[in-house]
Motif scaffolding. Structure first.
Motif, PDB file in Angstrom:
ATOM      1  N   GLN A 296      62.294  -2.494  73.906  1.00 46.96           N
ATOM      2  CA  GLN A 296      62.140  -2.275  72.466  1.00 46.96           C
ATOM      3  C   GLN A 296      63.458  -1.747  71.896  1.00 46.96           C
ATOM      4  O   GLN A 296      64.020  -0.764  72.404  1.00 46.96           O
ATOM      5  CB  GLN A 296      61.014  -1.267  72.188  1.00 46.96           C
ATOM      6  CG  GLN A 296      59.678  -1.621  72.806  1.00 46.96           C
ATOM      7  CD  GLN A 296      59.003  -2.781  72.105  1.00 46.96           C
ATOM      8  OE1 GLN A 296      59.408  -3.182  71.014  1.00 46.96           O
ATOM      9  NE2 GLN A 296      57.958  -3.327  72.725  1.00 46.96           N
ATOM     10  N   GLY A 297      63.937  -2.364  70.840  1.00 44.16           N
ATOM     11  CA  GLY A 297      65.230  -1.976  70.280  1.00 44.16           C
ATOM     12  C   GLY A 297      65.302  -0.515  69.890  1.00 44.16           C
ATOM     13  O   GLY A 297      66.322   0.141  70.108  1.00 44.16           O
ATOM     14  N   VAL A 298      64.219   0.004  69.298  1.00 43.61           N
ATOM     15  CA  VAL A 298      64.251   1.388  68.843  1.00 43.61           C
ATOM     16  C   VAL A 298      64.396   2.345  70.023  1.00 43.61           C
ATOM     17  O   VAL A 298      65.086   3.369  69.938  1.00 43.61           O
ATOM     18  CB  VAL A 298      62.997   1.723  68.004  1.00 43.61           C
ATOM     19  CG1 VAL A 298      61.724   1.687  68.859  1.00 43.61           C
ATOM     20  CG2 VAL A 298      63.141   3.091  67.338  1.00 43.61           C
ATOM     21  N   MET A 299      63.790   2.014  71.160  1.00 46.72           N
ATOM     22  CA  MET A 299      63.884   2.881  72.326  1.00 46.72           C
ATOM     23  C   MET A 299      65.299   2.850  72.911  1.00 46.72           C
ATOM     24  O   MET A 299      65.858   3.895  73.266  1.00 46.72           O
ATOM     25  CB  MET A 299      62.861   2.452  73.386  1.00 46.72           C
ATOM     26  CG  MET A 299      62.834   3.353  74.616  1.00 46.72           C
ATOM     27  SD  MET A 299      62.491   5.100  74.216  1.00 46.72           S
ATOM     28  CE  MET A 299      60.884   4.951  73.418  1.00 46.72           C
ATOM     29  N   VAL A 300      65.867   1.678  73.008  1.00 44.29           N
ATOM     30  CA  VAL A 300      67.238   1.566  73.515  1.00 44.29           C
ATOM     31  C   VAL A 300      68.199   2.340  72.607  1.00 44.29           C
ATOM     32  O   VAL A 300      69.108   3.027  73.072  1.00 44.29           O
ATOM     33  CB  VAL A 300      67.661   0.083  73.617  1.00 44.29           C
ATOM     34  CG1 VAL A 300      69.126  -0.044  74.026  1.00 44.29           C
ATOM     35  CG2 VAL A 300      66.778  -0.650  74.615  1.00 44.29           C
TER      36      VAL A 300
END
Length: 413
Positions: A296-300
């Motif tokens: 997930q982009g937000v987690m990265v």
């Protein structure tokens, strides 16, 4: 500016991390289980007492104490990375006799105490036989301005009589706590508001000293350490118990709080590193909506931002430690104020993201994150709230650009 670790510090870091890997990390759950099962939570936790002799045998004892034959003789810059390692597990510092407020109290007594003070209190503190408390904050005044302190220390012949009320007096709940360093006013009418206060040593068994209650923080009692509300009702101690003399309280406080802020900030960085590791592990394990959280982009993005924030704060804190070692606490007050704001704020953010990654589990005691957040959030208040440090920083920055007082005199301005 060279922040590379000396061979001595490299060796200490390796030994300390090896001890953590062998004795602290594998026993983290045991520490929690033992404490939860104790009929009296205000007694020492067995695993901590078991590990203390091992730490002494390993030469990992009193590492914090600078320029002293009692400790490792490390500078602030040398001790900082060790504080970070210990800070990842909040109960670990006590195993090495490096936990607050004992560290600051031992430094205070060694630096400002008499030989009699050292024999009675410093020697058993250094040996880990007793513990101590620092009593400065008061509930009835805005303690962010320490000149507001109202506790009175009044001379009466060969004794001082202490009357007042303190709270957030850390360490008072421990049954091993035998001495309190108390700040109060000996000369409330002095025109110099920073010469009104003094610090004095008060034995735990002094008549009139009452622990009114222990104060939970976000629901955690921090037993057996704890934070107390104290009452001083005509507490009498010998005149010789004063530190340095009347009116020297602020001077002592500044000497005490500078190194303590390095310790606090580096421990906060250790907490943040642990939270980031937990966040990464969780992101790789959990699969919402058919793919790992790590995809997930937000987690990265949060993981990357955490790495940046932690490394920024570490460098900022090491710089402050270096400045303290080279130019002294007073000259380095800008750098000290910067880290006192930056490190707890950073730790709060990183731990908050780690909590979010753990979902509902993050706010339970199944994981240590809620307790870690409590520590980081509290640090934004202790040793001066964020707002005070920011205000001081802002004024110092503005003063760089103010015109000299006599600018324009004789120039028709």
């Amino acid at each position: 500016m060279d922040f590379s670790y000396s061979p001595k510090v490299v060796a200490l870091r390796e030994r300390l991390q090896a001890f953590m890997d062998e004795h602290i990390i594998p026993n983290d759950h045991l520490h929690h289980e033992q404490h939860a099962a104790m009929p009296d939570r205000w007694q020492p936790v067995p695993i901590v007492e078991t590990l203390k002799p091992k730490a002494r045998e390993a030469g990992l004892w009193n590492l914090f104490l600078p320029a002293s034959h009692h400790g490792a003789g490390l500078t602030n810059l040398e001790y900082a990375p060790l504080a970070e390692i210990m800070g990842a597990y909040p109960w670990a510092s006590e195993v090495f006799n490096c936990s607050a407020p004992d560290t600051g109290n031992m430094e205070t007594i060694e630096r400002y105490g008499t030989e009699a003070h050292k024999a009675r209190w410093l020697t058993p503190l250094l040996a880990g036989e007793i513990r101590s408390c620092f009593a400065m904050t008061e509930p009835d005044v805005a303690s962010s301005d320490a000149t507001n302190i109202q506790t009175r220390i009044t001379r009466d012949g060969d004794h001082y009589v202490i009357n007042g009320r303190k709270w957030w007096s850390s360490g008072a709940g421990d049954p091993r706590c035998q001495v309190f360093i108390v700040m109060g006013k000996t000369d409330p009418d002095s025109p110099d508001k920073h010469r009104q206060q003094s610090m004095i040593l008060v034995p735990r068994d002094a008549p009139g000293l009452v622990i009114k209650r222990m104060l939970p923080v976000f629901g955690f009692d921090d037993a057996p350490h704890g934070h107390a509300e104290l009452l001083f009702n005509d507490v009498r101690v010998p005149v010789d118990n004063i530190l340095l003399g009347e009116g020297r309280g602020f001077e002592i406080a500044q000497g005490r709080l500078g190194p303590g802020r390095i310790h606090h900030c580096m421990r906060a960085i250790g907490l943040a590193e642990r939270a980031l590791a937990m966040m990464c592990k969780r992101a790789l394990e959990r699969r919402p909506f058919g793919k790992p959280l790590a995809d997930q982009g937000v987690m990265v993005d949060r993981i990357a931002q955490s790495r940046i924030l932690i490394d920024q704060c570490r460098l900022l804190t090491l710089h402050a430690a270096w400045r303290m070692d080279t130019v002294g606490n007073k000259v380095a007050r800008t750098e000290i104020a910067e880290i006192k704001v930056a490190a707890p704020d950073m730790a709060c953010q990183v731990i908050d993201w780690a909590i979010q990654a753990h979902g509902g589990g993050g706010v339970t005691e199944d994981f240590p994150l809620a307790y870690m957040y409590k520590i980081a959030r509290t640090l934004r208040i202790v040793d001066g709230p964020d707002e005070v440090h920011r205000f001081q920083l802002g004024r110092m920055e503005l003063n760089k650009h103010r015109p000299p007082r006599n600018a324009g005199v004789g120039q028709g301005v």
